[in-house]
Design a protein around this motif. Structure first.
Motif, PDB file in Angstrom:
ATOM      1  N   ASN A 176       0.825  -1.211   0.000  1.00 11.59           N
ATOM      2  CA  ASN A 176       0.000   0.000   0.000  1.00 11.59           C
ATOM      3  C   ASN A 176       0.856   1.257   0.000  1.00 11.59           C
ATOM      4  OD1 ASN A 176      -2.612  -1.071  -0.092  1.00 11.59           O
ATOM      5  ND2 ASN A 176      -2.640  -1.460   2.102  1.00 11.59           N
ATOM      6  N   ASP A 177       1.948   1.224   0.775  1.00 13.65           N
ATOM      7  CA  ASP A 177       2.815   2.407   0.844  1.00 13.65           C
ATOM      8  C   ASP A 177       3.495   2.683  -0.494  1.00 13.65           C
ATOM      9  OD1 ASP A 177       2.143   2.730   3.467  1.00 13.65           O
ATOM     10  OD2 ASP A 177       3.944   1.758   4.265  1.00 13.65           O
ATOM     11  N   HIS A 186       2.635   1.413  -3.704  1.00  8.50           N
ATOM     12  CA  HIS A 186       1.822   1.493  -4.917  1.00  8.50           C
ATOM     13  C   HIS A 186       0.415   2.040  -4.699  1.00  8.50           C
ATOM     14  CE1 HIS A 186       4.937  -0.624  -7.118  1.00  8.50           C
ATOM     15  NE2 HIS A 186       4.943  -1.578  -6.200  1.00  8.50           N
ATOM     16  N   GLY A 187       0.039   2.314  -3.462  1.00 11.90           N
ATOM     17  CA  GLY A 187      -1.271   2.888  -3.197  1.00 11.90           C
ATOM     18  C   GLY A 187      -2.317   1.837  -2.875  1.00 11.90           C
ATOM     19  N   HIS A 188      -3.426   2.303  -2.297  1.00 14.29           N
ATOM     20  CA  HIS A 188      -4.466   1.384  -1.839  1.00 14.29           C
ATOM     21  C   HIS A 188      -5.211   0.714  -2.987  1.00 14.29           C
ATOM     22  CE1 HIS A 188      -4.149   2.178   2.462  1.00 14.29           C
ATOM     23  NE2 HIS A 188      -3.866   3.428   2.137  1.00 14.29           N
ATOM     24  N   GLN A 189      -5.284   1.359  -4.134  1.00 14.37           N
ATOM     25  CA  GLN A 189      -5.945   0.720  -5.272  1.00 14.37           C
ATOM     26  C   GLN A 189      -5.181  -0.538  -5.682  1.00 14.37           C
ATOM     27  OE1 GLN A 189      -6.419   3.233  -8.708  1.00 14.37           O
ATOM     28  NE2 GLN A 189      -7.945   1.890  -9.630  1.00 14.37           N
ATOM     29  N   ASP A 198      -5.926  -3.193  -3.161  1.00 12.80           N
ATOM     30  CA  ASP A 198      -7.234  -3.818  -3.380  1.00 12.80           C
ATOM     31  C   ASP A 198      -7.167  -4.860  -4.500  1.00 12.80           C
ATOM     32  OD1 ASP A 198      -8.265  -2.240  -1.397  1.00 12.80           O
ATOM     33  OD2 ASP A 198      -9.279  -0.835  -2.738  1.00 12.80           O
ATOM     34  N   TYR A 213      -0.563  -3.834 -12.322  1.00 11.50           N
ATOM     35  CA  TYR A 213      -0.636  -2.958 -13.493  1.00 11.50           C
ATOM     36  C   TYR A 213       0.179  -3.620 -14.605  1.00 11.50           C
ATOM     37  CZ  TYR A 213      -2.076   0.352  -9.874  1.00 11.50           C
ATOM     38  OH  TYR A 213      -2.724   0.948  -8.833  1.00 11.50           O
TER      39      TYR A 213
END
Length: 560
Positions: free
Chosen positions: A180-181, A183-186, A189, A247
């Protein structure tokens, strides 16, 4: 004038009783469906709304038996309900699903004399559908579609009720926070959805997986044999080891930690099974990646010990339960002059003996009792400071380690100032020690609290400098007065060249920032001399003194 009767053509006196025909005429005009049965459950009357809902002509049903015409109403429980009402005379309400019409109905029935039953009912299908949707939300995880924590608890309880052996397998993904830190919460998820699909794919009949937290899952399985569980868990590890595409050019894989409790070997209640699986999982985490642990007797002893600690923390009787504080002097390494003291908490537990802060402070944090405990210890410290000031005319600067959760409290600053005022301790005699944690660094409230404290003369020190999240980030963003060099670097003096180089750099950094320096864990003359040679005069450690009880500290450093 004598009344001759209650015919439809005659007007009743105001307030007179309604005839049965009048009551039926009124009920027939209601929005609710309505019918009346005689003592044999034959239809006497049915209004148009009831006829439409049931797909019948009301007049055609008069004189016909309800259970003959609507046999599906019997297993739905209406016959039993009406018979009971006739026997007791007590009105009842029931929700039923009437299969031929595909409707949920709420049925209100009461006896109106001579065994007759008057029934109001209406379609509640829309409400039932909404209730089902809410129930689905209550028992399903929105992200993965898996059953959630509430469902897990319900299923474990149901499994216990069946009495057959099973295992609770708590599965925790390592390094998920880093994902999460970075690459982000998306991205997080996406990863969890991908892993959830894989975990579902390895389930066999009777097994279930639920998501109970951000990166935690619970499996219920009939497997209880240790060897069989080991093979099965290895498959779980293999699934998480395979990368999940987040991604186009970004994939992520992780290890996992697993804790297992078994019914009935380990426990016989839902709460105990979950607690023991959690305890086993945390032990597996200490072994770093793709490890699993079955709950065992040594864990039970540790868990029982923790429960004793929790109970006494919740009691709030800190003084009676043996909480106290000791003081370790901070000295000028050249002259031996007292610079200040660090206050350290101690717990001489009446049942468990002396407990180190490393054991009870985390438990106080997790149980939410850290604030009460800290206030108790601060009162002990500040009371001593007030007495020393009255008796010796001076108060050494008293340093107290404060946890990140307290620093992140809106009442922190006002609480500290009130306590200093209560014990008449000048703010410049008080020091807050903070440990390097990411949560502390990222909080605006923590920064605000520290700035307010510093504006009143309270000093701020970084404890264990260099071993936490980011020492340089702290120095850049936080109002820091003192740097406490961690004992890890001090222990390398004379043995590890890199440690000595780091110490020299820290001293230069502190001089450039105008910060005081204290070296922790100084135990030898060689360490003291090296630190003095590079410009670090502040010394704390066993070379001078161990943490001392208040009386010994007072005798050695104040009275003389």
């Amino acid at each position: 004038m004598t009344r001759r009767g209650n015919s439809r053509n005659e007007k009743q006196a105001p307030g007179g009783p309604l005839s049965e025909q009048d009551a039926i005429r009124i009920m027939s005009g209601l929005a609710s469906a309505f019918y009346v049965l005689d003592e044999n459950s034959d239809f006497i009357y049915m209004n148009e709304k009831a006829a439409r809902l049931l797909g019948q002509e009301g007049k055609d049903l008069e004189g016909r038996n309800a259970w003959t015409e609507f046999p599906d109403a019997v297993p739905a429980g209406l016959k039993e309900m009406y018979d009971r009402i006739r026997e007791t005379g007590i009105a009842e309400t029931k929700e039923i699903y009437y299969r031929p019409a595909g409707l949920w109905l709420q049925v209100d029935a009461q006896e109106i004399g001579e065994g007759r039953i008057a029934v109001l009912f209406h379609d509640i299908s829309r409400y039932k559908e909404a209730e089902t949707r809410l129930e689905l939300l209550a028992y399903r995880d929105n992200l993965t579609g898996l059953p959630n924590r509430s469902s897990a608890i319900q299923r474990i309880t149901e499994s216990i009720g069946k009495g057959k052996p099973f295992s609770v397998v708590l599965f925790d993904i390592d390094s998920f926070r880093q994902l999460n830190d970075l690459h982000g919460h998306q991205a997080g998820d996406r990863y969890i959805r991908g892993i959830a699909e894989r975990l579902k794919g390895i389930l066999e009949d009777g097994e279930v997986v639920t998501r109970i937290g951000a990166d935690e899952f619970i499996f219920l399985t009939r497997r209880t044999d240790p060897d069989e569980l080991k093979q099965w868990v290895q498959e779980l590890f293999r699934q998480t080891a395979i990368s999940v595409r987040l991604y186009d050019h970004v994939s992520f894989s992780a290890s996992a930690s697993v804790g297992i409790s078994r019914y009935p070997e380990d426990a016989t209640t839902t709460a105990e099974l979950l607690s023991m699986a959690d305890h086993a999982m945390h032990e597996s985490k200490t072994k770093r990646g793709n490890c699993f642990q079955l709950f065992h007797d040594q864990m039970r002893k540790r868990l029982d010990r923790r429960r004793v600690i929790e109970d006494d923390l919740f009691s709030g009787n800190f003084k009676e339960n043996g909480f106290a504080c000791v003081f370790q002097p901070q000295l000028d390494g050249e002259s031996g002059r007292l610079l200040g003291i660090e206050t350290l908490s101690r717990w001489d537990h009446p049942e468990l003996g002396v407990l180190p802060p490393s054991e009870f402070i985390p438990i106080a944090e997790e149980t939410g009792k850290i604030k009460e405990l800290t206030i108790h210890l601060l009162n002990l410290v500040l009371e001593k400071g007030q007495r020393w000031d009255m008796q010796y005319g001076r108060v050494p600067r008293m340093a107290v380690n404060v946890t990140s959760s307290l620093l992140n409290d809106k009442q922190f600053f006002s609480t500290i100032m009130k306590m200093l005022g209560k014990w008449e301790i000048p703010p410049d005699r008080f020091e807050i020690e903070i440990t390097e944690w990411k949560e502390t660094l990222s909080s605006n409230l923590v920064l605000s609290n520290l700035r307010k404290c510093r504006s009143q003369g309270i000093s701020v020190a970084i404890d264990d400098f260099g071993t936490g999240f980011s020492g340089l980030s702290y120095l850049t963003n936080f109002p820091v007065d003192k740097i406490k060099i961690d004992r890890f670097f001090v222990s390398g003096i004379g043995r590890v060249g890199k440690s000595e180089a780091i110490l020299k750099s820290v001293v230069s950094l502190a001089e450039g920032l105008g910060c005081e320096l204290i070296a922790e864990g100084v135990e030898t003359g060689e360490q003291r001399r090296f630190l003095l040679d590079i410009g670090c005069r502040g010394i704390q450690g066993y070379y001078f003194d161990a943490p001392l009880p208040p009386g010994e500290f007072e005798e050695k450093y104040l009275r003389s």
